[in-house]
Design an enzyme around this catalytic site. Structure first.
Site, PDB file in Angstrom:
ATOM      1  N   ARG A  76      -3.175   8.920 -10.107  1.00  0.00           N
ATOM      2  CA  ARG A  76      -4.480   9.092 -11.085  1.00  0.00           C
ATOM      3  C   ARG A  76      -5.871   9.273 -10.190  1.00  0.00           C
ATOM      4  O   ARG A  76      -6.713   9.685 -10.790  1.00  0.00           O
ATOM      5  CB  ARG A  76      -4.762   8.023 -11.845  1.00  0.00           C
ATOM      6  CG  ARG A  76      -3.754   7.987 -13.212  1.00  0.00           C
ATOM      7  CD  ARG A  76      -3.903   6.614 -13.780  1.00  0.00           C
ATOM      8  NE  ARG A  76      -3.271   5.495 -13.191  1.00  0.00           N
ATOM      9  CZ  ARG A  76      -3.402   4.138 -13.624  1.00  0.00           C
ATOM     10  NH1 ARG A  76      -4.322   4.077 -14.708  1.00  0.00           N
ATOM     11  NH2 ARG A  76      -2.930   3.415 -13.150  1.00  0.00           N
ATOM     12  N   ALA A 100     -48.061  18.496  19.711  1.00  0.00           N
ATOM     13  CA  ALA A 100     -47.170  18.919  18.649  1.00  0.00           C
ATOM     14  C   ALA A 100     -46.250  19.960  19.248  1.00  0.00           C
ATOM     15  O   ALA A 100     -46.911  21.006  20.008  1.00  0.00           O
ATOM     16  CB  ALA A 100     -48.169  19.620  17.464  1.00  0.00           C
ATOM     17  N   ARG A 118     -31.880  10.176  16.915  1.00  0.00           N
ATOM     18  CA  ARG A 118     -30.412  10.157  17.119  1.00  0.00           C
ATOM     19  C   ARG A 118     -29.785   9.233  18.154  1.00  0.00           C
ATOM     20  O   ARG A 118     -30.676   8.525  18.875  1.00  0.00           O
ATOM     21  CB  ARG A 118     -29.987  11.662  17.497  1.00  0.00           C
ATOM     22  CG  ARG A 118     -30.250  12.708  16.370  1.00  0.00           C
ATOM     23  CD  ARG A 118     -30.054  14.190  16.930  1.00  0.00           C
ATOM     24  NE  ARG A 118     -28.776  14.374  17.900  1.00  0.00           N
ATOM     25  CZ  ARG A 118     -28.707  15.371  18.479  1.00  0.00           C
ATOM     26  NH1 ARG A 118     -29.880  16.192  18.761  1.00  0.00           N
ATOM     27  NH2 ARG A 118     -27.514  15.555  19.165  1.00  0.00           N
ATOM     28  N   ARG A 155     -48.926  29.572  32.017  1.00  0.00           N
ATOM     29  CA  ARG A 155     -48.885  30.323  30.753  1.00  0.00           C
ATOM     30  C   ARG A 155     -49.489  31.624  31.301  1.00  0.00           C
ATOM     31  O   ARG A 155     -50.089  31.607  32.079  1.00  0.00           O
ATOM     32  CB  ARG A 155     -49.439  29.676  29.722  1.00  0.00           C
ATOM     33  CG  ARG A 155     -50.871  29.315  29.684  1.00  0.00           C
ATOM     34  CD  ARG A 155     -51.471  28.825  28.397  1.00  0.00           C
ATOM     35  NE  ARG A 155     -53.119  28.395  28.889  1.00  0.00           N
ATOM     36  CZ  ARG A 155     -53.593  27.557  28.449  1.00  0.00           C
ATOM     37  NH1 ARG A 155     -52.812  26.418  27.834  1.00  0.00           N
ATOM     38  NH2 ARG A 155     -54.639  27.430  28.418  1.00  0.00           N
ATOM     39  N   ALA A 204       0.886  -1.249  -0.064  1.00  0.00           N
ATOM     40  CA  ALA A 204      -0.199  -0.085   0.039  1.00  0.00           C
ATOM     41  C   ALA A 204       0.726   1.123   0.042  1.00  0.00           C
ATOM     42  O   ALA A 204       0.462   2.451   0.731  1.00  0.00           O
ATOM     43  CB  ALA A 204      -1.047  -0.146   1.218  1.00  0.00           C
ATOM     44  N   ASN A 245      -7.755   2.636  -9.700  1.00  0.00           N
ATOM     45  CA  ASN A 245      -6.578   3.488 -10.071  1.00  0.00           C
ATOM     46  C   ASN A 245      -7.128   5.015 -10.354  1.00  0.00           C
ATOM     47  O   ASN A 245      -6.429   6.010 -10.102  1.00  0.00           O
ATOM     48  CB  ASN A 245      -5.945   3.158 -11.435  1.00  0.00           C
ATOM     49  CG  ASN A 245      -5.080   1.875 -10.941  1.00  0.00           C
ATOM     50  OD1 ASN A 245      -4.246   1.843 -10.344  1.00  0.00           O
ATOM     51  ND2 ASN A 245      -5.284   1.097 -12.110  1.00  0.00           N
ATOM     52  N   ALA A 282     -51.784  23.003  27.135  1.00  0.00           N
ATOM     53  CA  ALA A 282     -51.038  23.353  25.930  1.00  0.00           C
ATOM     54  C   ALA A 282     -50.237  24.962  26.179  1.00  0.00           C
ATOM     55  O   ALA A 282     -50.831  25.760  27.016  1.00  0.00           O
ATOM     56  CB  ALA A 282     -51.880  23.795  24.892  1.00  0.00           C
ATOM     57  N   SER A 298     -50.033  20.599  23.399  1.00  0.00           N
ATOM     58  CA  SER A 298     -49.078  21.407  22.335  1.00  0.00           C
ATOM     59  C   SER A 298     -48.247  22.407  22.714  1.00  0.00           C
ATOM     60  O   SER A 298     -48.881  23.243  23.692  1.00  0.00           O
ATOM     61  CB  SER A 298     -49.874  21.629  21.014  1.00  0.00           C
ATOM     62  OG  SER A 298     -50.551  20.614  20.768  1.00  0.00           O
ATOM     63  N   LYS A 325     -33.308  12.209  21.007  1.00  0.00           N
ATOM     64  CA  LYS A 325     -31.899  11.857  21.402  1.00  0.00           C
ATOM     65  C   LYS A 325     -31.641  11.235  22.571  1.00  0.00           C
ATOM     66  O   LYS A 325     -32.227  11.827  23.576  1.00  0.00           O
ATOM     67  CB  LYS A 325     -30.980  13.052  21.174  1.00  0.00           C
ATOM     68  CG  LYS A 325     -29.675  12.916  21.340  1.00  0.00           C
ATOM     69  CD  LYS A 325     -28.926  13.851  21.883  1.00  0.00           C
ATOM     70  CE  LYS A 325     -29.150  13.988  23.768  1.00  0.00           C
ATOM     71  NZ  LYS A 325     -28.432  15.093  24.093  1.00  0.00           N
TER      72      LYS A 325
HETATM   73  C1  UD1 Z   1       1.204  -5.527 -10.710  1.00  0.00           C
HETATM   74  C2  UD1 Z   1       1.870  -6.840 -11.332  1.00  0.00           C
HETATM   75  C3  UD1 Z   1       1.087  -7.184 -12.650  1.00  0.00           C
HETATM   76  C4  UD1 Z   1      -0.480  -7.757 -12.195  1.00  0.00           C
HETATM   77  C5  UD1 Z   1      -0.927  -6.179 -11.629  1.00  0.00           C
HETATM   78  C6  UD1 Z   1      -2.264  -6.524 -11.300  1.00  0.00           C
HETATM   79  C7  UD1 Z   1       4.307  -6.758 -10.870  1.00  0.00           C
HETATM   80  C8  UD1 Z   1       5.660  -6.343 -11.127  1.00  0.00           C
HETATM   81  N1  UD1 Z   1       3.191  -6.533 -11.377  1.00  0.00           N
HETATM   82  O1  UD1 Z   1       1.482  -4.427 -11.742  1.00  0.00           O
HETATM   83  O2  UD1 Z   1       1.604  -8.587 -12.992  1.00  0.00           O
HETATM   84  O3  UD1 Z   1      -0.908  -8.092 -13.321  1.00  0.00           O
HETATM   85  O4  UD1 Z   1      -0.029  -5.894 -10.514  1.00  0.00           O
HETATM   86  O5  UD1 Z   1      -2.973  -5.297 -10.851  1.00  0.00           O
HETATM   87  O6  UD1 Z   1       4.066  -7.141  -9.615  1.00  0.00           O
HETATM   88  N2  UD1 Z   1       3.396  -0.889  -4.712  1.00  0.00           N
HETATM   89  C9  UD1 Z   1       4.065  -0.668  -3.384  1.00  0.00           C
HETATM   90  N3  UD1 Z   1       5.398  -0.250  -3.474  1.00  0.00           N
HETATM   91  C10 UD1 Z   1       6.024  -0.304  -4.658  1.00  0.00           C
HETATM   92  C11 UD1 Z   1       5.392  -0.333  -5.755  1.00  0.00           C
HETATM   93  C12 UD1 Z   1       3.842  -1.025  -5.646  1.00  0.00           C
HETATM   94  O7  UD1 Z   1       3.656  -0.529  -2.309  1.00  0.00           O
HETATM   95  O8  UD1 Z   1       7.281   0.185  -4.852  1.00  0.00           O
HETATM   96  C13 UD1 Z   1       1.966  -1.200  -4.360  1.00  0.00           C
HETATM   97  C14 UD1 Z   1       1.128  -0.293  -5.170  1.00  0.00           C
HETATM   98  O9  UD1 Z   1       0.662   0.497  -4.175  1.00  0.00           O
HETATM   99  C15 UD1 Z   1      -0.301  -1.209  -5.563  1.00  0.00           C
HETATM  100  C16 UD1 Z   1       0.463  -2.604  -5.751  1.00  0.00           C
HETATM  101  O10 UD1 Z   1       1.620  -2.497  -4.891  1.00  0.00           O
HETATM  102  O11 UD1 Z   1      -1.041  -1.220  -4.507  1.00  0.00           O
HETATM  103  C17 UD1 Z   1       0.696  -2.950  -7.417  1.00  0.00           C
HETATM  104  O12 UD1 Z   1       1.685  -1.834  -7.978  1.00  0.00           O
HETATM  105  P1  UD1 Z   1       1.375  -1.370  -9.213  1.00  0.00           P
HETATM  106  O13 UD1 Z   1       2.372  -0.208  -9.601  1.00  0.00           O
HETATM  107  O14 UD1 Z   1      -0.131  -0.723  -9.437  1.00  0.00           O
HETATM  108  O15 UD1 Z   1       1.484  -2.606  -9.958  1.00  0.00           O
HETATM  109  P2  UD1 Z   1       1.286  -2.956 -11.586  1.00  0.00           P
HETATM  110  O16 UD1 Z   1       2.166  -2.319 -12.376  1.00  0.00           O
HETATM  111  O17 UD1 Z   1      -0.189  -2.759 -11.727  1.00  0.00           O
END
Ligand code: UD1
Ligand code: CA
Length: 456
Positions: free
Chosen positions: A15, A382, A335, A442, A9, A229, A425, A407, A353
């Site tokens: 993008r 009301a 709530r 009142r 991650a 993406n 009321a 009310s 609430k």
């Molecule tokens: C990768 C696979 C590809 C596969 C595709 C599926 C490789 C080389 N390629 O390509 O075969 O079909 O996924 O979606 O493995 N990430 C890191 N650190 C890095 C690079 C990537 O944490 O240095 C993470 C990215 O955040 C992402 C995941 O790894 O969650 C995949 O990386 P990404 O660059 O999207 O791989 P693809 O080029 O799509």
């Protein structure tokens, strides 16, 4: 067996055009990475033991802040040099694991069922790839097989020959690797390719060279391996997920008037003969019992709606319990901390609430009830307001069984309206009202006869 799981991650996700890391964007009300973490935890529970490592880089503080509550090993990848490099960062923490399972933080809907079958194929001594056949394979790594159908390698899209580009079987990115081989392979990776990246996928050819068999499994559903993406893909995956949720609800006996206009963002448990009209949002943990109708435009969050109740249009129910055979709304707001017994009526423009309401009581129009305990057979007229807040503290209002609140009354808490009494009321009640009494608080009406307006 011990299976360690590495979730990648660290990528930026440029993008997405967002200041937030890609993996924190929501699917079904939950960050994509959280979906993957929860599935990883579930998978590990059923396979055996292991640790979960999450490789983060871009905006790692934001990720830790949001998901730090999980007991995980956060691994920092300073520069994103490829999937192989990312896995390499976590390997020192995986000593003693029989298998390493690699997942992606931006592939949120992978199921533990598919992962378990992949781990079974790996079994600690085979390299197991999760693959899928798709009609438009562009962008993916292609699965290269020999004349006998045995997997030989993965070739990335940008490095593939035109012949290889025509292959429809692709790498989903999800791989289970034997623990005993990974540290050898991972350190041998080179970045001699068009992207100058360390590709995790290069370990496939190494396995073949080392006579480690390479096997594959496929997910039961294509949306499990779909990655995100862009915001457009995020929406498409959300819609696919919601459609699937709606279908499974309908198959379990829920009537959904339009499956394209309902969103389930959490866990919904249902019984038979529930009707859900359009534009309803369900969030968090929600239980809906049988014979409940939810009209258009309602939001139900972390609540329990008991059998036979009717939630009318445009009502919001949050952290509340609605008893059996209640009528709520239209335009009601329950709530957090609202607890209604059976046969309670709450009408339009009523806000409740942190209050309990006992059976057969009615709050039918334009009221605010906060921090209150309301008995049985109570009628709240009301425009009644419980004035629960003095600017500093909140105070309780107790309205006992059988009372009648006229009310447009203001009940200034703390105050008790005792059993069977009546409030006239328009009263402003500042002191307790004894049982079976009438309280009028009142200004008196004065009629001046034969009175003439000025200038007429
Ligand atoms: C990768 C696979 C590809 C596969 C595709 C599926 C490789 C080389 N390629 O390509 O075969 O079909 O996924 O979606 O493995 N990430 C890191 N650190 C890095 C690079 C990537 O944490 O240095 C993470 C990215 O955040 C992402 C995941 O790894 O969650 C995949 O990386 P990404 O660059 O999207 O791989 P693809 O080029 O799509
Ligand atoms: Ca890449």
């Amino acid at each position: 067996m011990r299976a360690d799981i590495i979730i990648l991650a660290a990528g930026q996700g440029s993008r997405m055009k967002s200041d937030y890391p890609k993996v924190l964007h929501n699917i079904a009300g939950k960050p994509m990475l959280e979906h993957v973490i929860l599935t990883a935890i579930e998978t590990q529970k059923s396979i055996g033991e292991g640790n979960i490592h999450v490789v983060i880089g871009h905006e790692s503080d934001k990720i830790k802040q949001k998901l730090g509550k999980y007991n995980l090993n956060w691994v920092y990848q300073e520069q994103q040099l490829g999937t192989g490099h990312a896995v390499q960062q976590a390997i020192p923490y995986c000593k003693g694991a029989d298998m390493i399972l690699v997942l992606y933080g931006d592939v949120p809907l992978i199921s533990s069922m598919s992962l378990e079958s992949l781990l079974l194929s790996c079994n600690g001594n085979r390299l197991a790839l999760l693959t899928i056949n798709i009609t438009n394979p562009s962008g993916y790594g292609r699965i290269i097989r020999d004349g006998f159908g045995k997997i030989q390698a993965i070739v990335e899209d940008k490095d593939a020959t035109s012949e290889q580009l025509a292959i429809n079987e692709v790498n989903t990115g999800i791989i289970a690797i034997p623990g005993k081989s990974i540290s050898i392979w991972i350190n041998k990776l080179k970045n001699h390719n068009s992207q100058k990246e360390y590709y995790l996928t290069d370990i496939v050819a190494m396995a073949v060279e080392n006579n480690v068999s390479v096997v594959h499994a496929q997910p039961s559903n294509a949306i499990e391996v779909e990655g995100v993406n862009s915001k457009l893909q995020l929406m498409e995956l959300e819609r696919a997920y919601q459609k699937q949720k709606a279908i499974s609800l309908m198959l379990s006996g829920v009537t959904i008037l339009d499956p394209s206009r309902i969103d389930i963002r959490g866990e919904l448990s249902t019984e038979h003969d529930i009707i859900i009209d359009i534009n309803v949002i369900i969030e968090g943990k929600v239980i809906i019992e049988k014979d409940v109708t939810i009209e258009a435009g309602c939001i139900i969050r972390n609540s329990h709606i008991k059998a036979g109740s009717h939630i009318k249009a445009n009502s919001i129910v949050e952290d509340s319990i609605v008893g059996e055979n209640c009528n709520i709304g239209p335009f009601a707001r329950l709530r957090p901390g609202t607890n209604l017994s059976n046969d309670v009526n709450v009408g339009n423009f009523v806000e409740i609430k942190n209050s309990t309401v006992a059976t057969y009581s009615k709050i039918n129009h334009l009221s605010y009830i906060g921090d209150s305990t309301i008995g049985e057979q109570v009628n709240i007229g009301a425009g009644t307001i419980t004035c629960n807040y003095d600017g500093k503290n909140k105070h309780q209002t107790i309205i006992e069984d059988n009372t009648f609140i006229g009310s447009n009354s203001a009940l200034i808490a703390p105050v008790t309206i005792a059993y069977s009494s009546t409030v006239a009321a328009g009263s402003v009640i500042t002191d307790d009202v004894p049982k079976k009494s009438l309280s009028i608080a009142r200004g008196r009406q004065k009629n001046i006869e034969n009175w003439k307006r000025k200038n007429t």
